[in-house]
Design a protein around this motif. Structure first.
Motif, PDB file in Angstrom:
ATOM      1  N   VAL A 129      19.255   8.159  62.456  1.00  8.02           N
ATOM      2  CA  VAL A 129      18.484   9.310  61.979  1.00  8.02           C
ATOM      3  C   VAL A 129      17.326   9.596  62.927  1.00  8.02           C
ATOM      4  N   GLY A 130      16.932  10.848  62.970  1.00  5.61           N
ATOM      5  CA  GLY A 130      15.845  11.242  63.856  1.00  5.61           C
ATOM      6  C   GLY A 130      16.211  11.059  65.321  1.00  5.61           C
ATOM      7  N   VAL A 131      17.441  11.424  65.673  1.00  4.65           N
ATOM      8  CA  VAL A 131      17.933  11.218  67.033  1.00  4.65           C
ATOM      9  C   VAL A 131      17.191  12.133  68.005  1.00  4.65           C
ATOM     10  N   GLU A 132      16.652  11.531  69.051  1.00  7.37           N
ATOM     11  CA  GLU A 132      15.952  12.261  70.111  1.00  7.37           C
ATOM     12  C   GLU A 132      16.797  12.396  71.369  1.00  7.37           C
ATOM     13  N   LEU A 133      17.594  11.350  71.631  1.00  9.16           N
ATOM     14  CA  LEU A 133      18.329  11.282  72.883  1.00  9.16           C
ATOM     15  C   LEU A 133      19.522  10.366  72.677  1.00  9.16           C
ATOM     16  N   MET A 134      20.662  10.705  73.284  1.00  6.63           N
ATOM     17  CA  MET A 134      21.806   9.809  73.189  1.00  6.63           C
ATOM     18  C   MET A 134      22.694   9.961  74.414  1.00  6.63           C
ATOM     19  N   LEU A 135      23.302   8.866  74.775  1.00  9.86           N
ATOM     20  CA  LEU A 135      24.311   8.808  75.816  1.00  9.86           C
ATOM     21  C   LEU A 135      25.409   7.935  75.228  1.00  9.86           C
ATOM     22  N   ILE A 136      26.454   8.577  74.685  1.00  5.07           N
ATOM     23  CA  ILE A 136      27.468   7.853  73.928  1.00  5.07           C
ATOM     24  C   ILE A 136      28.866   8.263  74.362  1.00  5.07           C
ATOM     25  N   ARG A 137      29.830   7.396  74.033  1.00  6.56           N
ATOM     26  CA  ARG A 137      31.245   7.700  74.237  1.00  6.56           C
ATOM     27  C   ARG A 137      31.817   8.218  72.917  1.00  6.56           C
ATOM     28  N   PRO A 138      32.957   8.912  72.943  1.00 12.22           N
ATOM     29  CA  PRO A 138      33.545   9.402  71.696  1.00 12.22           C
ATOM     30  C   PRO A 138      34.157   8.289  70.851  1.00 12.22           C
ATOM     31  N   THR A 139      34.612   7.193  71.479  1.00 14.33           N
ATOM     32  CA  THR A 139      35.205   6.083  70.730  1.00 14.33           C
ATOM     33  C   THR A 139      34.737   4.750  71.294  1.00 14.33           C
ATOM     34  N   TYR A 140      34.790   3.733  70.425  1.00 10.55           N
ATOM     35  CA  TYR A 140      34.443   2.357  70.792  1.00 10.55           C
ATOM     36  C   TYR A 140      35.499   1.427  70.201  1.00 10.55           C
ATOM     37  N   SER A 141      35.997   0.491  70.993  1.00  7.59           N
ATOM     38  CA  SER A 141      36.975  -0.469  70.481  1.00  7.59           C
ATOM     39  C   SER A 141      36.301  -1.553  69.640  1.00  7.59           C
ATOM     40  N   LYS A 142      35.018  -1.752  69.860  1.00  6.00           N
ATOM     41  CA  LYS A 142      34.169  -2.619  69.048  1.00  6.00           C
ATOM     42  C   LYS A 142      32.781  -2.029  69.131  1.00  6.00           C
ATOM     43  N   LEU A 143      31.896  -2.456  68.258  1.00  5.42           N
ATOM     44  CA  LEU A 143      30.546  -1.912  68.270  1.00  5.42           C
ATOM     45  C   LEU A 143      29.543  -3.043  68.094  1.00  5.42           C
ATOM     46  N   ILE A 144      28.721  -3.242  69.104  1.00 14.15           N
ATOM     47  CA  ILE A 144      27.626  -4.203  69.048  1.00 14.15           C
ATOM     48  C   ILE A 144      26.356  -3.405  69.310  1.00 14.15           C
TER      49      ILE A 144
END
Length: 119
Positions: free
Chosen positions: A42-57
């Motif tokens: 919540v309150g996202v200011e900035l992101m650099l993400i992929r559309p999918t993840y095989s695992k999430l840490i």
């Protein structure tokens, strides 16, 4: 850097709401798992993400390490929390993070409110 959550199952970007600055990642219909996990920022200011993840840490980063990663960002952005997803390749700068696991499917509403596309 502190690890705050870890799941060894697939996740995908489910929704981003510009008006509410909310990012929802979801793990649903994953072979071998009978539950769904929603991860919300919540309150996202900035992101650099992929559309999918095989695992999430997810790691929370503070202090000098955060400034090194966000070297070209404003103090307003640096003042928020920095969450690394699976190392330093993906990150979200947001006001907060939470997650919820339940028996829902991809049609079941999210616990995090009526987000468009999750009703």
């Amino acid at each position: 850097m502190q690890k705050i959550a870890e799941w060894h199952r697939g996740f995908q970007v489910w929704q981003y709401s510009v008006s509410h600055s909310t990012l929802l990642l979801r793990s649903v219909n994953v072979a071998g798992f009978s539950t769904r996990i929603d991860v919300v920022f919540v309150g996202v200011e900035l992101m650099l993400i992929r559309p999918t993840y095989s695992k999430l840490i997810i790691f929370c980063v503070e202090g000098d390490e955060k400034r090194e990663i966000l070297v070209n960002e404003s103090e307003e952005v640096i003042g928020k929390q920095l969450f690394l997803l699976d190392g330093k390749a993906s990150y979200v700068v947001a006001g907060g993070f939470s997650w919820h696991e339940d028996a829902g499917d991809h049609h079941t509403p999210s616990r995090f409110g009526p987000l468009r596309g999750t009703e």
